[in-house]
Structures are given as structure tokens and as C-alpha cells.
Design a protein around this motif. Sequence first.
Motif, PDB file in Angstrom:
ATOM      1  N   MET A  16      27.690 -52.450   6.865  1.00  0.00           N
ATOM      2  CA  MET A  16      27.466 -51.849   5.549  1.00  0.00           C
ATOM      3  C   MET A  16      27.734 -52.813   4.398  1.00  0.00           C
ATOM      4  SD  MET A  16      28.661 -47.895   6.108  1.00  0.00           S
ATOM      5  CE  MET A  16      30.360 -48.232   5.895  1.00  0.00           C
ATOM      6  N   GLU A  17      28.284 -53.985   4.681  1.00  0.00           N
ATOM      7  CA  GLU A  17      28.550 -54.949   3.605  1.00  0.00           C
ATOM      8  C   GLU A  17      27.293 -55.645   3.163  1.00  0.00           C
ATOM      9  OE1 GLU A  17      31.578 -57.495   5.213  1.00  0.00           O
ATOM     10  OE2 GLU A  17      33.155 -56.065   4.751  1.00  0.00           O
TER      11      GLU A  17
ATOM     12  N   LYS B  65      25.830 -49.740  21.953  1.00  0.00           N
ATOM     13  CA  LYS B  65      26.697 -50.811  22.455  1.00  0.00           C
ATOM     14  C   LYS B  65      28.115 -50.302  22.708  1.00  0.00           C
ATOM     15  CE  LYS B  65      28.999 -54.928  20.650  1.00  0.00           C
ATOM     16  NZ  LYS B  65      29.094 -55.836  19.499  1.00  0.00           N
ATOM     17  N   HIS B  66      28.680 -49.610  21.741  1.00  0.00           N
ATOM     18  CA  HIS B  66      30.070 -49.178  21.872  1.00  0.00           C
ATOM     19  C   HIS B  66      30.214 -47.992  22.829  1.00  0.00           C
ATOM     20  CE1 HIS B  66      31.960 -52.009  19.169  1.00  0.00           C
ATOM     21  NE2 HIS B  66      30.848 -51.928  18.440  1.00  0.00           N
ATOM     22  N   GLY B  67      29.186 -47.176  22.944  1.00  0.00           N
ATOM     23  CA  GLY B  67      29.214 -46.110  23.949  1.00  0.00           C
ATOM     24  C   GLY B  67      29.245 -46.685  25.357  1.00  0.00           C
ATOM     25  N   ALA B  68      28.426 -47.704  25.584  1.00  0.00           N
ATOM     26  CA  ALA B  68      28.403 -48.362  26.901  1.00  0.00           C
ATOM     27  C   ALA B  68      29.730 -49.065  27.178  1.00  0.00           C
ATOM     28  CB  ALA B  68      27.246 -49.350  26.968  1.00  0.00           C
ATOM     29  N   GLN B  69      30.285 -49.721  26.164  1.00  0.00           N
ATOM     30  CA  GLN B  69      31.551 -50.418  26.356  1.00  0.00           C
ATOM     31  C   GLN B  69      32.705 -49.433  26.589  1.00  0.00           C
ATOM     32  OE1 GLN B  69      32.030 -53.100  23.025  1.00  0.00           O
ATOM     33  NE2 GLN B  69      30.569 -54.570  23.852  1.00  0.00           N
TER      34      GLN B  69
ATOM     35  N   GLN C 237      38.190 -48.527  17.195  1.00  0.00           N
ATOM     36  CA  GLN C 237      38.525 -49.467  16.127  1.00  0.00           C
ATOM     37  C   GLN C 237      37.497 -50.590  16.047  1.00  0.00           C
ATOM     38  OE1 GLN C 237      41.008 -48.707  13.919  1.00  0.00           O
ATOM     39  NE2 GLN C 237      39.930 -50.290  12.796  1.00  0.00           N
ATOM     40  N   MET C 238      37.052 -51.056  17.196  1.00  0.00           N
ATOM     41  CA  MET C 238      36.020 -52.093  17.210  1.00  0.00           C
ATOM     42  C   MET C 238      34.718 -51.568  16.591  1.00  0.00           C
ATOM     43  SD  MET C 238      36.846 -53.685  20.975  1.00  0.00           S
ATOM     44  CE  MET C 238      35.390 -54.696  21.055  1.00  0.00           C
ATOM     45  N   PHE C 239      34.373 -50.326  16.908  1.00  0.00           N
ATOM     46  CA  PHE C 239      33.166 -49.703  16.361  1.00  0.00           C
ATOM     47  C   PHE C 239      33.270 -49.583  14.841  1.00  0.00           C
ATOM     48  CE2 PHE C 239      31.019 -45.751  15.008  1.00  0.00           C
ATOM     49  CZ  PHE C 239      29.714 -46.122  15.255  1.00  0.00           C
ATOM     50  N   ILE C 240      34.398 -49.106  14.359  1.00  0.00           N
ATOM     51  CA  ILE C 240      34.600 -48.943  12.917  1.00  0.00           C
ATOM     52  C   ILE C 240      34.485 -50.291  12.212  1.00  0.00           C
ATOM     53  CG2 ILE C 240      36.340 -48.391  11.158  1.00  0.00           C
ATOM     54  CD1 ILE C 240      37.287 -46.139  13.104  1.00  0.00           C
ATOM     55  N   ASN C 241      35.101 -51.318  12.776  1.00  0.00           N
ATOM     56  CA  ASN C 241      35.038 -52.647  12.167  1.00  0.00           C
ATOM     57  C   ASN C 241      33.606 -53.176  12.088  1.00  0.00           C
ATOM     58  OD1 ASN C 241      37.803 -52.636  11.807  1.00  0.00           O
ATOM     59  ND2 ASN C 241      38.221 -53.829  13.651  1.00  0.00           N
ATOM     60  N   GLU C 242      32.854 -53.005  13.164  1.00  0.00           N
ATOM     61  CA  GLU C 242      31.466 -53.485  13.164  1.00  0.00           C
ATOM     62  C   GLU C 242      30.595 -52.658  12.220  1.00  0.00           C
ATOM     63  OE1 GLU C 242      29.317 -54.776  16.598  1.00  0.00           O
ATOM     64  OE2 GLU C 242      31.189 -55.127  17.703  1.00  0.00           O
TER      65      GLU C 242
END
Length: 120
Positions: free
Chosen positions: A119-120, A34-38, A109-114
Amino acid sequence: MLANKIVRIEGLDDLQAGLKGRMNLSPVMDLVKKHGAQLSSKTQSNMKAAYTHGYSTGRTRRSVSPVFSDGGMTVSVGPTTNYFPYLEYGTRFMDAMPTLKPAFDVQSQMFINELKQLME
């Protein structure tokens, strides 16, 4: 006193292999995809906006696409034209027109947040 006592643990390799085989990494791979495409899309969009004021064939923009490796756990995004660094960073004769770095700063940053949420 524990002198001359030997402790032997057997089967650690089998345990690690079993645990690794039971991990479900598909949600992580979905995030990478998802984040690679974005990131690719944002970079292309930035290029379209940055290059409207000058001559552009669109070759660099069209060369941006995500490339997946490590079984879908890694994505690389970036233009493949050999002159892209001059566009991104500028030269002594032309100003920089950053397109990849601004897109990466936001998307990473969006990737790290997701990933943290996952992991929660």
C-alpha cells in the motif's frame, strides 16, 4: 443565506462502480494466496514435529489445506478433523500441542507487513 437551497449530486453510483472496476486487486490476491499456502505448510510442519513423540496417523496433518473464497480475497486454513481442538488446546487428560496458532501468529504478521508494503 442558504435557506431552501437544494444540492443534488447525481452519478455517485456510476462513479463508485467505475472506480471499483479500475482497481487492480491482483497483488492483494497474490499475497492472500501466498500467505494462505505458507500458513498451511507451517501448520503441517508444526504438526509433524509435535506428534513425533506419540501415536499419529497423520490424518489431521493431511486435512490442513487452504480454502479460498471471496474471489481469492479470503483464505481459511485449518484442520478438518473433529478432534483437532483437543490436540491444539489439550484436555484435562492430555497437554495441548499447539500447531495452528503458533503458525498463524508468525504468518499473520508477515502478511500484514507485506500488505503495508504493497500500500506504500
